[in-house]
Design an enzyme around this catalytic site. Sequence first.
Site, PDB file in Angstrom:
ATOM      1  N   HIS A  20       0.596  -1.390   0.021  1.00  0.00           N
ATOM      2  CA  HIS A  20       0.130   0.071   0.512  1.00  0.00           C
ATOM      3  C   HIS A  20       0.698   0.804   0.139  1.00  0.00           C
ATOM      4  O   HIS A  20       0.090   2.595   0.450  1.00  0.00           O
ATOM      5  CB  HIS A  20      -1.106   0.144   0.831  1.00  0.00           C
ATOM      6  CG  HIS A  20      -2.196  -0.803   1.047  1.00  0.00           C
ATOM      7  ND1 HIS A  20      -3.295  -0.238  -0.006  1.00  0.00           N
ATOM      8  CD2 HIS A  20      -2.906  -2.046   1.860  1.00  0.00           C
ATOM      9  CE1 HIS A  20      -3.870  -0.924   0.366  1.00  0.00           C
ATOM     10  NE2 HIS A  20      -3.604  -2.388   0.868  1.00  0.00           N
ATOM     11  N   ASP A 131       1.885  -4.148  -9.529  1.00  0.00           N
ATOM     12  CA  ASP A 131       2.272  -5.665  -9.673  1.00  0.00           C
ATOM     13  C   ASP A 131       2.048  -5.949 -11.329  1.00  0.00           C
ATOM     14  O   ASP A 131       3.324  -7.205 -11.334  1.00  0.00           O
ATOM     15  CB  ASP A 131       0.213  -6.197  -9.588  1.00  0.00           C
ATOM     16  CG  ASP A 131      -0.358  -5.710  -8.075  1.00  0.00           C
ATOM     17  OD1 ASP A 131       0.605  -6.045  -7.471  1.00  0.00           O
ATOM     18  OD2 ASP A 131      -1.389  -6.550  -8.314  1.00  0.00           O
TER      19      ASP A 131
END
Length: 341
Positions: A20, A131
């Site tokens: 995060h 990602d």
Amino acid sequence: MTAESARATAPGRCTLVGEHVDYADGVVVCMAVHLGITVTLDRGGTAPPPPLVAATLQALGERGIALPQLGVAIEATLPAGAGLSSSAALCCATAVAALRLSGTRLPATELCDVALHAERDIAGVPCGPLDQRAVVLSPSGGALVLDCGRDLETSAAPWPEGFALAACHTGDTHDVGGDGYRSRRAQADAALRLLGAESFRTVDLDAVEALADPLLRRRARHIVTETRRALECAGALGRGDAARVGALMSASHASLRDDYEVSTPALDAVVAAAESTPGCLGARMCGAGFGGTAIALVDVMDAGRCIAAMQAVLPEPGGRGAWLLQPSPGLAALAPDVLIP
Ligand code: GLA
């Protein structure tokens, strides 16, 4: 002669430290893993492709790589919603199969941009850049250090010999498109505005602790301390200091649990079970949270016992699967026929 069909496998990823923070100019230490998604594309298919596949083909089309109607087959060893980047792996595998089918080559970083554009802008999932970068750019036999505050600069860090990552899927699946993830991103933006800073990288902890709003203070504290931990983790990997890497993973989990509030009781229980196993150096939730997988850094000799301890505390017997995650090279190394380093 043009090929009639093409296939590609993309690995998933796990984050070691740096969760995060990719959408907040932070640093992430991550690696591609041996579980993956395989996509086969055939010319002349008639069924509509799944949304993320369609989004990826559209993103390639926007770059002038047009493809005809395609048949799509998907096989997976990587579970969906486990916090191991199945969506990015699906988009990246689709893009590489499509490049193979059309006989086109692309720089590896452009493939990351295509897959991110497909998932974030076309499919509308509010993800950051982590990602796709991990899936494509992870080095062979090590971790990727990704600096999202410095133009997505990357470097490699060696994997500590004799240690492995035990992983256990709690059975609760997460959703990056869901309210929890969206609200964390909004809270990060709101905290940055209150701090009056351009980037979390220039914010110091005293300013964070002086924030009057307790919720935004906690969110900002996670973001600022998590990037510090990620930078320290990269250094510890460089020195082969596995004990420090493990301690930083556990500290990352505590911050995600207490300050960012994205863990779940099942993830906390699995992490605590791993941490109390001999040979385990540290453990944490992996990915966006709100469910999914916990990982533990463990001496390879103790990995079996650690996995059993993690599975034993889950309400659903065994959870949704457990693995000893093997580092995998990213797609850039796996698909040199179509990806330019
Ligand atoms: C999801 C998102 C990533 C990142 C992580 C949390 O995987 O797709 O961009 O924000 O959550 O680190």
